[in-house]
Design a protein around this motif. Structure first.
Motif, PDB file in Angstrom:
ATOM      1  N   TYR A 173       0.790  -1.146   0.147  1.00  0.00           N
ATOM      2  CA  TYR A 173      -0.042  -0.104  -0.065  1.00  0.00           C
ATOM      3  C   TYR A 173       1.026   1.378   0.152  1.00  0.00           C
ATOM      4  O   TYR A 173       0.734   2.410  -0.757  1.00  0.00           O
ATOM      5  CB  TYR A 173      -0.993  -0.025   1.186  1.00  0.00           C
ATOM      6  N   GLU A 174       2.073   1.116   0.947  1.00  0.00           N
ATOM      7  CA  GLU A 174       2.735   2.123   0.992  1.00  0.00           C
ATOM      8  C   GLU A 174       3.549   2.629  -0.369  1.00  0.00           C
ATOM      9  O   GLU A 174       3.866   3.786  -0.796  1.00  0.00           O
ATOM     10  CB  GLU A 174       3.772   2.097   2.047  1.00  0.00           C
ATOM     11  N   ARG A 181      -2.026   6.322  -5.464  1.00  0.00           N
ATOM     12  CA  ARG A 181      -2.382   6.598  -4.196  1.00  0.00           C
ATOM     13  C   ARG A 181      -3.303   7.671  -4.010  1.00  0.00           C
ATOM     14  O   ARG A 181      -4.220   7.784  -3.236  1.00  0.00           O
ATOM     15  CB  ARG A 181      -0.934   7.165  -3.385  1.00  0.00           C
ATOM     16  N   ALA A 188      -1.022   6.095   4.039  1.00  0.00           N
ATOM     17  CA  ALA A 188      -0.489   5.326   4.234  1.00  0.00           C
ATOM     18  C   ALA A 188       0.132   5.283   5.629  1.00  0.00           C
ATOM     19  O   ALA A 188       0.196   4.214   6.779  1.00  0.00           O
ATOM     20  CB  ALA A 188       0.737   4.424   3.522  1.00  0.00           C
TER      21      ALA A 188
END
Length: 548
Positions: A173-174, A181, A188
């Motif tokens: 996710y990061e 994003r 995140a």
């Protein structure tokens, strides 16, 4: 129209990037045995020169029968020494490639489990997520707006050798590209906030501020239920922060929701008119919630559904664990979850056979029967060899010659005082049905089996102040007896005493959760166990009983 166009563009983009890999996996369903043999050959070749491989003679393994003879079924404790040694010394104990990350999860003993993940393993996880997103894009409108997704912390700490550990889903996710994003509501860095009350409050502020959410994605739907409770318990705080564009004190984030004074005023008016906000109020265009639906997660989903827009669907996330990305939901309309059989070796033991201790002889994917339950054993390319997941899965159908699977419950979700063998799924069905019959909405419950007292005690916290119902225990037992004839037989013969019900004070479920998190359970992966032995429950539930 803009949401529809946004979804179509997202779907086209996912098809262009991942459609071919998706088609290859689907084509492989015509020959699961051959595909599994290829996976075995790759894993054995990679592990033959490791310490584990030499110890078990992997170089001589030619097929799955050889593999079963060479390697006994493993637990994490069987592998812990090799995992720790590979990390601290760099010696190839389980895999030729050194792990670059560890997926941390709660263990069955005091120490957590650190599941090794190689660089290639991270790529496999990411590609499974991408294939799932490609399949989910077939759900109408799901990707037409913003995505409210919750994951674990990317880095919770470092192993003695310096390798980070945490949640691999949080790490990926990061690492998403900026363009992706931008579609996500939550930054995140929120997942790293240690105070989970403050973290939930910050997530609530971001969520309330954003009206364009069309997709919610998280493993456990109880998180979503808890989030809405916080919004309704602290509406003034949340709406004030939304209006001012700020986050709770102590929560740092490069991203902020921005000032949303009009949005806050609109929701305050809704709150004053109705007394409570729902997700239908917050996200009226929400098309789907992607989450776990099996096992104990069904309780939270029952509580969640009335809070969603009428046309919002609940979509199975798939069988995904820290140890293995077990399935991908390739058809969200049917929740057909296909095993990742082109990268993981799957073995199974029929549930009754395993629990009776009759045999641990395993069978392969092609030998599974529809609607039957099995314990699952996996071998991954990241160093888990014939690993006992202690999970029960059910065969829900087939795609060509490959079965689709659904998670049923943890294998340890079974209790037996006098041979009745009650399962967590039976308790879930019995309690939820009995409560629905009485129009009682639960927020938390657990049944404890007490062998010394020869009885089960149901501890129950309700939403609102429902008065104790003296007939509830008998109703639960009636439903349980119909599902489990052994339970009924033991009750009829008085070998089991009548079930007790203890009505709990408000906030007990959250206090239970907080204690388990403090004891080492990871908040993002937390699951309520709705059936336990009394001696295994460390939380003093009796102390939280409502005053008589």
């Amino acid at each position: 129209m803009s949401r529809r166009m946004g979804h179509l563009l997202a779907r086209a983009s996912l098809a262009a990037r991942h459609g071919r890999r998706f088609a290859r996996r689907m084509a492989a369903t015509k020959s699961p045995a051959e595909t599994q043999q290829s996976v075995l050959e790759r894993i054995v070749a990679n592990g033959a020169d490791t310490a584990f491989g030499k110890r078990h003679g992997l170089a001589a393994v030619q097929n799955l029968a050889d593999f079963r003879r060479a390697v006994p079924v493993q637990t994490y404790e069987d592998l812990r020494q090799d995992i720790d040694a590979q990390e601290s010394t760099g010696e190839p104990r389980l895999t030729a490639d050194r792990p670059v990350y560890y997926n941390r999860t709660s263990g069955t003993v005091a120490e957590p489990k650190n599941i090794p993940v190689t660089a290639a393993g991270l790529t496999r996880i990411q590609r499974n997520q991408q294939l799932a997103a490609h399949a989910f894009s077939r759900w109408p409108g799901l990707f037409g707006g913003k995505v409210f997704a919750i994951s674990g912390a990317a880095v919770e700490g470092h192993m003695p050798g310096g390798t980070p550990f945490g949640s691999a889903s949080g790490l990926l996710y990061e690492r998403q590209p900026k363009i992706l994003r931008a579609r996500y509501v939550l930054p995140a860095e929120l997942s790293a906030v240690e105070d989970y009350e403050q973290r939930y409050l910050a997530m609530a502020v971001f969520g309330v501020a954003e009206s364009r959410v069309t997709c919610v994605a998280m493993p456990n739907s109880s998180t979503l239920v808890r989030l809405l409770d916080i919004i309704n318990q602290r509406p003034d705080d949340v709406l004030r922060m939304v209006a001012d564009g700020r986050l709770p004190r102590g929560v740092r984030s490069e991203a902020t929701p921005g000032r949303r004074r009009g949005r806050a005023a609109q929701l305050r008016a809704t709150l004053e008119a109705r007394g409570r906000l729902t997700y239908a109020d917050l996200w009226p265009h929400l098309a789907g919630v992607v989450t776990w639906t099996g096992g104990s997660c069904g309780v939270a989903i029952r509580a969640l559904k009335p809070m969603l827009p009428a046309d919002c669907g609940v979509i199975e996330l798939g069988y995904v664990a820290s140890e293995v990305h077990g399935t991908v939901n390739v058809d969200p309309q049917r929740d057909a979850c296909l095993p990742t059989f082109d990268q993981t070796i799957f073995e199974f033991v029929p549930r009754e056979q395993w629990e009776a201790g009759a045999s641990t002889e395993t069978i392969g994917l092609a030998e599974l029967e529809e609607d039957e339950d099995y314990y699952v054993i996996v071998t991954t390319a990241d160093g888990l060899y014939r690993y006992d997941m202690n999970d029960i899965v059910r065969v829900t159908g087939r795609i060509n010659d490959t079965p689709t699977l659904a998670f049923v419950q943890k294998g340890k979700g079974v209790t037996s005082i006098t041979g009745e063998k009650v399962s967590e799924s039976q308790v879930l069905d019995a309690v939820c049905t009995a409560l629905e019959d009485r129009d009682i909405e639960p927020s938390f419950f657990v049944a404890l089996a007490d062998p010394e007292a020869a009885t089960y005690t149901l501890y129950l916290e309700t939403r609102g102040e429902a008065p104790p119902d003296p007939g509830l225990a008998a109703s639960v037992e009636a439903h349980l007896g119909r599902a489990n004839i052994e339970y009924q037989g033991k009750r009829d013969s008085a070998r089991l005493r009548p079930m007790r019900v203890v009505w709990l004070a408000r906030g007990t479920g959250e206090a239970y959760r907080a204690q388990r998190v403090a004891e080492g359970q990871r908040d993002a992966q937390f699951k309520y166990l709705h059936l336990q032995y009394a001696g295994e429950c460390t939380f003093d539930l009796d102390a939280r009983a409502r005053p008589a």
